[in-house]
Motif scaffolding. Structure first.
Motif, PDB file in Angstrom:
ATOM      1  N   PRO A   1       0.812  -1.227   0.000  1.00  0.00           N
ATOM      2  CA  PRO A   1       0.000   0.000   0.000  1.00  0.00           C
ATOM      3  C   PRO A   1       0.842   1.271   0.000  1.00  0.00           C
ATOM      4  O   PRO A   1       0.508   2.240  -0.690  1.00  0.00           O
ATOM      5  N   ALA A   2       1.923   1.279   0.764  1.00  0.00           N
ATOM      6  CA  ALA A   2       2.760   2.489   0.846  1.00  0.00           C
ATOM      7  C   ALA A   2       3.345   2.850  -0.516  1.00  0.00           C
ATOM      8  O   ALA A   2       3.395   4.031  -0.898  1.00  0.00           O
TER       9      ALA A   2
ATOM     10  N   ARG B   1       0.558   4.028  -2.944  1.00  0.00           N
ATOM     11  CA  ARG B   1       0.146   5.397  -2.596  1.00  0.00           C
ATOM     12  C   ARG B   1       1.162   6.417  -3.119  1.00  0.00           C
ATOM     13  O   ARG B   1       0.790   7.461  -3.667  1.00  0.00           O
TER      14      ARG B   1
ATOM     15  N   ARG C   1       0.811   6.621  -6.894  1.00  0.00           N
ATOM     16  CA  ARG C   1      -0.433   7.289  -7.276  1.00  0.00           C
ATOM     17  C   ARG C   1      -0.322   8.802  -7.162  1.00  0.00           C
ATOM     18  O   ARG C   1      -0.914   9.540  -7.961  1.00  0.00           O
ATOM     19  N   GLN C   2       0.448   9.276  -6.197  1.00  0.00           N
ATOM     20  CA  GLN C   2       0.619  10.715  -6.010  1.00  0.00           C
ATOM     21  C   GLN C   2       1.376  11.361  -7.166  1.00  0.00           C
ATOM     22  O   GLN C   2       1.239  12.558  -7.408  1.00  0.00           O
TER      23      GLN C   2
ATOM     24  N   GLU D   1      -7.535   1.045  -1.659  1.00  0.00           N
ATOM     25  CA  GLU D   1      -7.609   2.321  -0.951  1.00  0.00           C
ATOM     26  C   GLU D   1      -6.372   3.176  -1.237  1.00  0.00           C
ATOM     27  O   GLU D   1      -6.451   4.402  -1.290  1.00  0.00           O
ATOM     28  N   ALA D   2      -5.239   2.531  -1.473  1.00  0.00           N
ATOM     29  CA  ALA D   2      -4.009   3.266  -1.749  1.00  0.00           C
ATOM     30  C   ALA D   2      -3.991   3.868  -3.149  1.00  0.00           C
ATOM     31  O   ALA D   2      -3.188   4.750  -3.436  1.00  0.00           O
ATOM     32  N   GLY D   3      -4.883   3.372  -4.025  1.00  0.00           N
ATOM     33  CA  GLY D   3      -4.972   3.982  -5.344  1.00  0.00           C
ATOM     34  C   GLY D   3      -4.763   3.086  -6.544  1.00  0.00           C
ATOM     35  O   GLY D   3      -4.686   3.578  -7.677  1.00  0.00           O
TER      36      GLY D   3
END
Length: 229
Positions: free
Chosen positions: A50-51, A54, A57-58, A91-93
């Motif tokens: 997830p990290a 995320r 995705r940013q 949820e992380a993208g």
């Protein structure tokens, strides 16, 4: 969803991952690799944890195939083994959730079919089914997988005698299924990537040959040490 699949068609997906003990295993490093890949024409990236999803995705709007490798005692299934792992990746993208879709027993008694259904209905995400055999691919397609990956060919007890890339498996799946196939594992040159597309792959996933600095340096150094003996 059809647009997302069309975006991948005929293209290169770069797997941006690193061993947990590597200095490369930092979210900003993984995100930089992913951005560099997309800037050079990659149609998407494959990202673990997830990290890292995320962080990528940013920086990117390109498609992310997300997964979460988890070692669960008593189970050989480790690629996004349970729904809560898939939920965290979503949820992380991530746009697509990659799961282990082999015929091996899953932790918690969950089935590939129920996991795919949950990801579709509760998360609204596409599913990439990582398989090792034709039988697993057929079962995954029947269970509703949106993409089939040859990812685990050569990495399970049933296929350990084979060496990736799984071109034979790719050919078999392409002949029997209409589900888009991503050829992943063992692609180590542009020519091999082209061959995978010619054999029926919807897209090609390349990891170590592009982003695996730890394994690549180790291989070169081992070869040089042999030469010095």
């Amino acid at each position: 969803m059809k647009t997302l699949l069309q975006t991948l068609k005929g293209g290169l997906v770069v797997s941006c991952q690193a061993p947990a003990d590597s200095p490369m295993h930092e979210p900003f490093v993984i995100a930089a690799m992913a951005e560099a890949s997309v800037k050079q024409g990659a149609v998407g990236v494959r990202i673990d944890t997830p990290a890292h999803v995320r962080a990528v995705r940013q920086r990117l709007s390109a498609p992310i195939i997300g997964l979460w490798k988890q070692q669960i005692p008593g189970s050989e299934v480790y690629i996004t083994p349970q729904f809560h792992h898939a939920a965290a990746i979503a949820e992380a993208g991530a746009d697509i959730i990659a799961i282990d879709a082999t015929l091996r027993e899953r932790p918690g008694g969950e089935t590939v079919e129920s996991l795919i259904q949950q990801i579709h209905t509760q998360l609204g995400k596409l599913v990439m089914a990582d398989v090792d055999t034709l039988e697993a691919a057929i079962a995954a397609a029947s269970a509703g997988a949106d993409l089939i990956g040859t990812t685990l060919y050569g990495y399970t007890a049933e296929t350990r005698q084979f060496t990736p890339p799984g071109f034979a498996l790719l050919t078999q799946i392409a002949k029997q299924l209409s589900t888009p196939i991503l050829c992943e594992g063992g692609i180590s040159s542009p020519a091999m990537a082209r061959q995978a597309i010619d054999l029926g792959a919807h897209a090609v996933v390349v990891g170590t040959a592009i982003t695996g600095i730890d394994l690549q340096v180790k291989a070169y150094q081992s070869a040089l040490e042999i030469g010095l003996c």
